[in-house]
Write an enzyme that holds these catalytic residues in place. Sequence first.
Site, PDB file in Angstrom:
ATOM      1  N   CYS A  29     -12.753   2.077  16.778  1.00  0.00           N
ATOM      2  CA  CYS A  29     -11.402   1.554  16.539  1.00  0.00           C
ATOM      3  C   CYS A  29     -10.540   1.556  17.803  1.00  0.00           C
ATOM      4  CB  CYS A  29     -10.792   2.422  15.438  1.00  0.00           C
ATOM      5  SG  CYS A  29      -9.121   2.059  14.977  1.00  0.00           S
ATOM      6  N   MET A  30     -10.452   2.698  18.478  1.00  0.00           N
ATOM      7  CA  MET A  30      -9.491   2.839  19.570  1.00  0.00           C
ATOM      8  C   MET A  30     -10.101   3.081  20.938  1.00  0.00           C
ATOM      9  SD  MET A  30      -6.925   2.311  18.045  1.00  0.00           S
ATOM     10  CE  MET A  30      -6.157   2.221  19.646  1.00  0.00           C
ATOM     11  N   LYS A  88       0.838  -1.210   0.000  1.00  0.00           N
ATOM     12  CA  LYS A  88       0.000   0.000   0.000  1.00  0.00           C
ATOM     13  C   LYS A  88       0.862   1.245   0.000  1.00  0.00           C
ATOM     14  CE  LYS A  88      -2.492  -0.894   3.600  1.00  0.00           C
ATOM     15  NZ  LYS A  88      -1.695  -2.116   3.786  1.00  0.00           N
ATOM     16  N   GLY A 124      -4.783   1.703  14.514  1.00  0.00           N
ATOM     17  CA  GLY A 124      -5.005   1.345  13.122  1.00  0.00           C
ATOM     18  C   GLY A 124      -4.799   2.504  12.178  1.00  0.00           C
ATOM     19  N   MET A 152      -7.766  -4.736  16.829  1.00  0.00           N
ATOM     20  CA  MET A 152      -9.234  -4.723  16.869  1.00  0.00           C
ATOM     21  C   MET A 152      -9.882  -5.926  17.551  1.00  0.00           C
ATOM     22  SD  MET A 152     -10.168  -1.896  16.089  1.00  0.00           S
ATOM     23  CE  MET A 152      -8.602  -1.220  16.568  1.00  0.00           C
TER      24      MET A 152
HETATM   25  N1  LIG Z   1     -17.294  -4.743   9.455  1.00  0.00           N
HETATM   26  C1  LIG Z   1     -16.387  -3.953   9.994  1.00  0.00           C
HETATM   27  N2  LIG Z   1     -16.560  -2.622  10.002  1.00  0.00           N
HETATM   28  C2  LIG Z   1     -15.622  -1.820  10.556  1.00  0.00           C
HETATM   29  C3  LIG Z   1     -14.463  -2.360  11.159  1.00  0.00           C
HETATM   30  C4  LIG Z   1     -14.308  -3.779  11.170  1.00  0.00           C
HETATM   31  O1  LIG Z   1     -13.318  -4.332  11.667  1.00  0.00           O
HETATM   32  N3  LIG Z   1     -15.302  -4.524  10.586  1.00  0.00           N
HETATM   33  N4  LIG Z   1     -13.520  -1.538  11.689  1.00  0.00           N
HETATM   34  C5  LIG Z   1     -13.877  -0.191  12.100  1.00  0.00           C
HETATM   35  C6  LIG Z   1     -12.636   0.609  12.193  1.00  0.00           C
HETATM   36  S1  LIG Z   1     -11.427   0.027  13.263  1.00  0.00           S
HETATM   37  C7  LIG Z   1     -12.398   1.714  11.476  1.00  0.00           C
HETATM   38  S2  LIG Z   1     -10.985   2.631  11.760  1.00  0.00           S
HETATM   39  C8  LIG Z   1     -13.412   2.206  10.528  1.00  0.00           C
HETATM   40  C9  LIG Z   1     -12.853   2.913   9.303  1.00  0.00           C
HETATM   41  O2  LIG Z   1     -13.941   3.424   8.636  1.00  0.00           O
HETATM   42  P1  LIG Z   1     -13.932   4.704   7.679  1.00  0.00           P
HETATM   43  O3  LIG Z   1     -13.137   5.795   8.250  1.00  0.00           O
HETATM   44  O4  LIG Z   1     -15.369   4.986   7.432  1.00  0.00           O
HETATM   45  O5  LIG Z   1     -13.266   4.101   6.363  1.00  0.00           O
HETATM   46  P2  LIG Z   1     -12.271   4.764   5.328  1.00  0.00           P
HETATM   47  O6  LIG Z   1     -12.361   3.966   4.078  1.00  0.00           O
HETATM   48  O7  LIG Z   1     -10.947   4.901   5.920  1.00  0.00           O
HETATM   49  O8  LIG Z   1     -12.926   6.178   5.092  1.00  0.00           O
HETATM   50  C10 LIG Z   1     -12.154   7.323   4.887  1.00  0.00           C
HETATM   51  C11 LIG Z   1     -12.845   8.156   3.828  1.00  0.00           C
HETATM   52  O9  LIG Z   1     -12.162   9.398   3.666  1.00  0.00           O
HETATM   53  C12 LIG Z   1     -11.912   9.655   2.286  1.00  0.00           C
HETATM   54  N5  LIG Z   1     -10.709  10.503   2.255  1.00  0.00           N
HETATM   55  C13 LIG Z   1      -9.417  10.175   2.063  1.00  0.00           C
HETATM   56  N6  LIG Z   1      -8.623  11.242   2.255  1.00  0.00           N
HETATM   57  C14 LIG Z   1      -9.428  12.277   2.571  1.00  0.00           C
HETATM   58  C15 LIG Z   1      -9.195  13.640   2.911  1.00  0.00           C
HETATM   59  O10 LIG Z   1      -8.064  14.111   2.999  1.00  0.00           O
HETATM   60  N7  LIG Z   1     -10.287  14.400   3.185  1.00  0.00           N
HETATM   61  C16 LIG Z   1     -11.561  13.899   3.129  1.00  0.00           C
HETATM   62  N8  LIG Z   1     -12.552  14.706   3.436  1.00  0.00           N
HETATM   63  N9  LIG Z   1     -11.793  12.613   2.809  1.00  0.00           N
HETATM   64  C17 LIG Z   1     -10.750  11.815   2.559  1.00  0.00           C
HETATM   65  C18 LIG Z   1     -11.802   8.303   1.660  1.00  0.00           C
HETATM   66  O11 LIG Z   1     -12.115   8.363   0.272  1.00  0.00           O
HETATM   67  C19 LIG Z   1     -12.834   7.484   2.463  1.00  0.00           C
HETATM   68  O12 LIG Z   1     -14.103   7.533   1.892  1.00  0.00           O
HETATM   69  O13 LIG Z   1     -14.228   1.108  10.098  1.00  0.00           O
HETATM   70  C20 LIG Z   1     -14.897   0.472  11.157  1.00  0.00           C
HETATM   71  N10 LIG Z   1     -15.816  -0.473  10.574  1.00  0.00           N
HETATM   72  N1  LIG Z   2      -4.059  -3.436   4.968  1.00  0.00           N
HETATM   73  C1  LIG Z   2      -4.702  -2.740   5.894  1.00  0.00           C
HETATM   74  N2  LIG Z   2      -4.072  -2.435   7.043  1.00  0.00           N
HETATM   75  C2  LIG Z   2      -4.742  -1.766   7.999  1.00  0.00           C
HETATM   76  C3  LIG Z   2      -6.077  -1.316   7.796  1.00  0.00           C
HETATM   77  C4  LIG Z   2      -6.700  -1.622   6.559  1.00  0.00           C
HETATM   78  O1  LIG Z   2      -7.864  -1.257   6.303  1.00  0.00           O
HETATM   79  N3  LIG Z   2      -5.981  -2.340   5.652  1.00  0.00           N
HETATM   80  N4  LIG Z   2      -6.733  -0.624   8.768  1.00  0.00           N
HETATM   81  C5  LIG Z   2      -6.005  -0.142   9.917  1.00  0.00           C
HETATM   82  C6  LIG Z   2      -6.947  -0.023  11.065  1.00  0.00           C
HETATM   83  S1  LIG Z   2      -7.855   1.424  11.223  1.00  0.00           S
HETATM   84  C7  LIG Z   2      -7.043  -0.964  12.031  1.00  0.00           C
HETATM   85  S2  LIG Z   2      -8.106  -0.679  13.338  1.00  0.00           S
HETATM   86  C8  LIG Z   2      -6.158  -2.141  12.050  1.00  0.00           C
HETATM   87  C9  LIG Z   2      -6.876  -3.463  12.408  1.00  0.00           C
HETATM   88  O2  LIG Z   2      -5.937  -4.476  12.483  1.00  0.00           O
HETATM   89  P1  LIG Z   2      -6.246  -5.936  13.096  1.00  0.00           P
HETATM   90  O3  LIG Z   2      -6.987  -5.844  14.342  1.00  0.00           O
HETATM   91  O4  LIG Z   2      -4.957  -6.663  13.106  1.00  0.00           O
HETATM   92  O5  LIG Z   2      -7.163  -6.598  11.935  1.00  0.00           O
HETATM   93  P2  LIG Z   2      -8.694  -7.033  11.777  1.00  0.00           P
HETATM   94  O6  LIG Z   2      -8.763  -7.666  10.443  1.00  0.00           O
HETATM   95  O7  LIG Z   2      -9.612  -5.909  12.055  1.00  0.00           O
HETATM   96  O8  LIG Z   2      -8.924  -8.135  12.933  1.00  0.00           O
HETATM   97  C10 LIG Z   2      -9.195  -9.461  12.618  1.00  0.00           C
HETATM   98  C11 LIG Z   2      -8.843 -10.388  13.747  1.00  0.00           C
HETATM   99  O9  LIG Z   2      -9.708 -10.269  14.887  1.00  0.00           O
HETATM  100  C12 LIG Z   2      -9.508 -11.414  15.684  1.00  0.00           C
HETATM  101  N5  LIG Z   2     -10.625 -11.691  16.606  1.00  0.00           N
HETATM  102  C13 LIG Z   2     -11.879 -12.105  16.343  1.00  0.00           C
HETATM  103  N6  LIG Z   2     -12.592 -12.276  17.481  1.00  0.00           N
HETATM  104  C14 LIG Z   2     -11.767 -11.971  18.507  1.00  0.00           C
HETATM  105  C15 LIG Z   2     -11.910 -11.946  19.938  1.00  0.00           C
HETATM  106  O10 LIG Z   2     -12.948 -12.240  20.513  1.00  0.00           O
HETATM  107  N7  LIG Z   2     -10.838 -11.550  20.652  1.00  0.00           N
HETATM  108  C16 LIG Z   2      -9.640 -11.225  20.063  1.00  0.00           C
HETATM  109  N8  LIG Z   2      -8.628 -10.852  20.849  1.00  0.00           N
HETATM  110  N9  LIG Z   2      -9.475 -11.277  18.722  1.00  0.00           N
HETATM  111  C17 LIG Z   2     -10.529 -11.625  17.950  1.00  0.00           C
HETATM  112  C18 LIG Z   2      -9.310 -12.540  14.711  1.00  0.00           C
HETATM  113  O11 LIG Z   2      -8.277 -13.384  15.181  1.00  0.00           O
HETATM  114  C19 LIG Z   2      -9.029 -11.827  13.381  1.00  0.00           C
HETATM  115  O12 LIG Z   2      -7.917 -12.331  12.683  1.00  0.00           O
HETATM  116  O13 LIG Z   2      -5.534  -2.298  10.780  1.00  0.00           O
HETATM  117  C20 LIG Z   2      -4.902  -1.110  10.321  1.00  0.00           C
HETATM  118  N10 LIG Z   2      -4.115  -1.506   9.176  1.00  0.00           N
HETATM  119  S1  SF4 Z   3       2.403   2.987   7.098  1.00  0.00           S
HETATM  120 FE1  SF4 Z   3       1.331   0.995   7.019  1.00  0.00          FE
HETATM  121  S2  SF4 Z   3       0.377   0.973   4.994  1.00  0.00           S
HETATM  122 FE2  SF4 Z   3       1.966   2.569   4.920  1.00  0.00          FE
HETATM  123  S3  SF4 Z   3       3.808   1.510   4.166  1.00  0.00           S
HETATM  124 FE3  SF4 Z   3       3.885   1.450   6.396  1.00  0.00          FE
HETATM  125  S4  SF4 Z   3       2.982  -0.539   6.918  1.00  0.00           S
HETATM  126 FE4  SF4 Z   3       2.357  -0.077   4.801  1.00  0.00          FE
HETATM  127 MO   LIG Z   4      -9.438   1.236  12.891  1.00  0.00          MO
END
Ligand SMILES: Nc1nc2c(c(=O)[nH]1)N[C@H]1C(S)=C(S)[C@@H](COP(=O)(O)OP(=O)(O)OC[C@H]3O[C@@H](n4cnc5c(=O)[nH]c(N)nc54)[C@H](O)[C@@H]3O)O[C@H]1N2
Ligand SMILES: Nc1nc2c(c(=O)[nH]1)N[C@H]1C(S)=C(S)[C@@H](COP(=O)(O)OP(=O)(O)OC[C@H]3O[C@@H](n4cnc5c(=O)[nH]c(N)nc54)[C@H](O)[C@@H]3O)O[C@H]1N2
Ligand code: SF4
Ligand SMILES: [Mo]
Length: 809
Positions: free
Chosen positions: A176-177, A91, A389, A352
């Site tokens: 998320c956090m 990425k 994240g 997460m």
């Molecule tokens: N099913 C499921 N849902 C989840 C989660 C999960 O584990 N499972 N995880 C949750 C978590 S941890 C997170 S962090 C959230 C993330 O959820 P979101 O924040 O809703 O996802 P993103 O795709 O990061 O959305 C960022 C948006 O900002 C836009 N963008 C990029 N750069 C800019 C900029 O500079 N300005 C503006 N205005 N827009 C910009 C991108 O096009 C994108 O549409 O999702 C949550 N939802």
């Molecule tokens: N490539 C990529 N990297 C990212 C992101 C992305 O969108 N893409 N998003 C970023 C963001 S905002 C976030 S928040 C992080 C998320 O990073 P991670 O938390 O590492 O990833 P997820 O895919 O959300 O989590 C999936 C895992 O949740 C675990 N799980 C399911 N149930 C349970 C439970 O009951 N307890 C525990 N302890 N674990 C469980 C499973 O083992 C599963 O593999 O990634 C960050 N990095």
């Molecule tokens: S900040 Fe995360 S997504 Fe970007 S290069 Fe480093 S590991 Fe990859």
């Molecule tokens: Mo997140």
Amino acid sequence: MKMMNSDRREILKSAAMAAAGSLVTGGSLPVVQADPGVADLPDGEGLTWNKAPCRFCGTGCHVQVGVEDGRVVAVAGDKAADVNKGLLCVKGYHVGGILYGEDRLTEPLLRQDDGTLKAISWDEALDIIAKRIFDSPQTFAFYGSGQWTIPEGFAAQKFMKGGLSNNHIDPNARLCMASAVTGFLGTYGVDEPAGCYQDLDECDVLITWGNNPAEMHPVLFSRVTDRRSRGEKVRIIDIGTRRTRTTDAANEYLNMKPHGDVAIALGIMHLLIENNTYDTSFVKDHCNFRAHPESGKTLMGEAISEDEFRKRIAEYTPERVSELSGLSVEQIRMLGDLFGDRNIRITSLWCMGMNQHTMGTAINTLVHGVHLLSGHFGKPGDSPTSLTGQPSACGTVREVGTLSHALPGGRVVANPEHRQQCEEFWNVPEGRINGTPGYHTVKMFDQFTMPTDEGGDITTMFVQVTNPGQTLPNLNKLFNDKEQLADKFLIVSDVYPTPTTALANLILPAAMWVEKNGMFGNSERRTQQWFKMVDPPGDARDDCWMTIAIARKLFEMGHEGMQDKDGEFIFAVKDESGEEIPIWEFEHYYDTNVDKHLFEEYRQFTTMKHKNLAPYEEYVKARGLRWPVVEQQDGSWRETRFRFSGFDDPFVAEGEEFDFYHSSTKDGKAQIWFHDYEPPPEMPDEDYPLWLCTGRVLEHWHTGSMTRRVTQLSRAMPTGYVEMNKEDAKDANIRQGETVVVESRRGSCQLPVWIDGRGRPPRGTIFVPFFDETKMINNVTLEAYCPISKQPDYKKCAARVRKMTEADS
Ligand SMILES: Nc1nc2c(c(=O)[nH]1)N[C@H]1C(S)=C(S)[C@@H](COP(=O)(O)OP(=O)(O)OC[C@H]3O[C@@H](n4cnc5c(=O)[nH]c(N)nc54)[C@H](O)[C@@H]3O)O[C@H]1N2
Ligand SMILES: Nc1nc2c(c(=O)[nH]1)N[C@H]1C(S)=C(S)[C@@H](COP(=O)(O)OP(=O)(O)OC[C@H]3O[C@@H](n4cnc5c(=O)[nH]c(N)nc54)[C@H](O)[C@@H]3O)O[C@H]1N2
Ligand code: SF4
Ligand SMILES: [Mo]
């Protein structure tokens, strides 16, 4: 020179292509690559290089961005950056491509009565927004992001809490956090990790508690796996509910049931006490015991004695823990022995799996407790490390305090002294800041999508840098209903069309990443800075400017909240002669460095909780600095790697080994918590027999809005899917690649089946990533949340998989 530049571009491009290309084949995945043979990055003939943090994950790698003719033409790993030392994941290599999707938003768009969109001017757009807020300031809500830059978040925070006296501001980081934050507060009295990435270089054992850093924090994880290729021994233990790429690199995989982590942590503490292998002197000198009072759950709980703790933990025998967690008794004993051994260094990582949990606060405090009780704390390599994240979940959300209950620098709205301090820093009249916390994310959307006459008291919402129409849980309840509500007004700032803009009344085109100045704060307390390098397309503009320009409109309409105590505009910036610079006019926004002004204002807030920041200019020179950053006698600025540890933390008194100087018990001690195990909010039953877990994949960033527009990434991972266990699929007569319906009590989604693919779920469980906007798994997920952090659980709910019928197509 020109030739060399284009050569360089080809090299960079082909290396990135090779990396992305190899993903398709699976197997051993070169997720992380060094700079592909380009040692120096010479400027010349129009090609310039400048530093920026990567736009994506909380690891916070730095890239060098090559700009030619006003376009980003190349990206390389930054060798000068301590975080990634020149490495990037796929990425990161393709981060430049996210600017150039064909359908960037370039003009404000207003939805007409017939549903079509009409281009309008910025001035018209600002007028519409300002009027809605002016008419009903307390029914306005701001939904922001851990991808906001620090100045963007600070401006939004000041606008809402210091201007409108309105606390309905919350970010996606609530999803998320939030549980990590309450976990830190409950344990140490102050937020954010004590350790840093050096822990990964020095640990003997790395435990991942249900996270998948091989795909989600790839460069950080490579710091550990690279040690092996250098001949160092490091043992990786992966605890998870499914096998992942991280499991492939692990020495041991411990398969737990969902929510099993709570039992495992309790089981480890049980064994430390029973075997008397806990760290008696560390506990005596630096820890207290704590639990919830009988009257109910609270963030800070109440003190309990060590005896009481022993009594309660006695019930979590290996046998009982085995039953609750799914681990074997031997595996639990192995973990107990490991933590009982003080000759090794143990780092725990989580993300997460532990935060998106209805016991999110509890499990966070329990894992801190395992480390505290065993004394595996505060030495390089010995650390409980919660990973963030998003690129600035720490910087913008936790430090700037853009949550509905918080104020900058670790303050909270409910505390009158904190409010008063902020009012003084902002020079606004006493009483301006509202003392009642605003709505947290789930509640905010509940109120927004509820009809006004039924009590839905949020009527206008502004969304910046997040895509809730795809990422909120239980979308049918929390978002999709908006369509039927004519009087609710949704304003969305984004860079591309998304499921959120699809329901927006007003769409604002945003500048992104190096199209604007910015600052992020990563997982290890590192604050980073970059400068604008290219112009945004068309009429796209900075999010921070939007907030200031709306505030200015309100100021001109006579809204008192937009004035400070002296009657001046709350975002006034003056030039050297004392003249106000009209930064609310976009053509003047870059006449000065607005980021620098806002950051210098924000810095004043940070010392109360010892999160001291250096002046802006220090960040211009550095590849980020980890707070607390303190000035030395010679005028230089020194960052801190290990907080609370006497050998490194400047706020620990000379001669002290440790000091938890923000202890909630005011005695310099951390809290070891006891919580009873509680079952998950929804469990598989006859009708919905499977556990559904959702999450991410390496190639895509969340909703894929950016990464799906980068050809190499979308080719490598073109479509959403459901991971199924081979035996479960066989029993249901489902074939590899077949499209099935995944459904829960809340909604459904159609997905192709992937068996033995990227991740391998055990029997009775499925996994679905949420990056594909054509396959909305969040119609299926549950919105139940932790009662303290209010963070929803996306990792477990009851679902079923069935074959498609004619009615489905
Ligand atoms: N099913 C499921 N849902 C989840 C989660 C999960 O584990 N499972 N995880 C949750 C978590 S941890 C997170 S962090 C959230 C993330 O959820 P979101 O924040 O809703 O996802 P993103 O795709 O990061 O959305 C960022 C948006 O900002 C836009 N963008 C990029 N750069 C800019 C900029 O500079 N300005 C503006 N205005 N827009 C910009 C991108 O096009 C994108 O549409 O999702 C949550 N939802
Ligand atoms: N490539 C990529 N990297 C990212 C992101 C992305 O969108 N893409 N998003 C970023 C963001 S905002 C976030 S928040 C992080 C998320 O990073 P991670 O938390 O590492 O990833 P997820 O895919 O959300 O989590 C999936 C895992 O949740 C675990 N799980 C399911 N149930 C349970 C439970 O009951 N307890 C525990 N302890 N674990 C469980 C499973 O083992 C599963 O593999 O990634 C960050 N990095
Ligand atoms: S900040 Fe995360 S997504 Fe970007 S290069 Fe480093 S590991 Fe990859
Ligand atoms: Mo997140």
